[in-house]
Design a protein around this motif. Structure first.
Motif, short mmCIF file in Angstrom:
data_model
loop_
_atom_site.label_atom_id
_atom_site.label_comp_id
_atom_site.label_asym_id
_atom_site.label_seq_id
_atom_site.Cartn_x
_atom_site.Cartn_y
_atom_site.Cartn_z
N HIS A 165 67.74 6.16 58.62
CA HIS A 165 66.66 6.08 57.63
C HIS A 165 65.45 6.92 58.03
N ASN A 166 65.05 6.88 59.30
CA ASN A 166 63.82 7.55 59.71
C ASN A 166 64.03 8.97 60.22
N ASN A 167 65.27 9.44 60.18
CA ASN A 167 65.49 10.84 60.55
C ASN A 167 65.02 11.74 59.43
N VAL A 168 64.52 12.89 59.79
CA VAL A 168 64.11 13.88 58.79
C VAL A 168 65.29 14.81 58.55
N MET A 169 65.68 14.93 57.30
CA MET A 169 66.80 15.79 56.93
C MET A 169 66.31 16.83 55.95
N GLY A 170 66.75 18.05 56.13
CA GLY A 170 66.23 19.09 55.25
C GLY A 170 67.16 20.25 55.05
#
Length: 117
Positions: A31-36
């Motif tokens: 949930h708190n990982n940044v994905m881009g």
């Protein structure tokens, strides 16, 4: 070795649509990982396309606002980039990127998107 794998690139028509996918292991789909998504056009620097954090915290590059949508499917450990109203300047290699809460960063191998009539 942790891998993120993109797919869905190819040839798109100006004004058309494409959808990119990025599959990752469950250990990264947090949930708190940044994905881009980032992209690198011919002769250009790699630039941010969009990122998502926590499911609802979204950021888009100025050149894609209103045309591209980033979203995730928790059931499939997959992040997507829906690209609409494609322009020739959207051409480039698109990369999936994930940063976890330990600031470890993961990149996919990239998928080519070409927009041309």
């Amino acid at each position: 070795q942790v891998q993120v794998v993109e797919s869905g690139g190819g040839l798109g028509q100006p004004g058309g649509s494409l959808r990119l996918s990025c599959v990752m292991p469950g250990s990264l789909f947090r949930h708190n990982n940044v994905m881009g998504w980032y992209r690198q056009g011919p002769g250009k620097r790699r630039e941010l396309v969009a990122w998502i954090k926590g499911g609802s915290d979204l950021t888009y590059g100025d050149s894609v606002k209103g045309r591209f949508t980033i979203f995730r499917d928790i059931t499939k450990n997959t992040m997507y980039l829906e690209m609409n109203s494609l322009k020739p300047e959207d051409t480039g290699v698109y990369y999936c990127n994930v940063i976890n809460t330990q600031s470890e960063e993961y990149w996919g191998q990239g998928t080519q998107v070409t927009v041309s009539s």
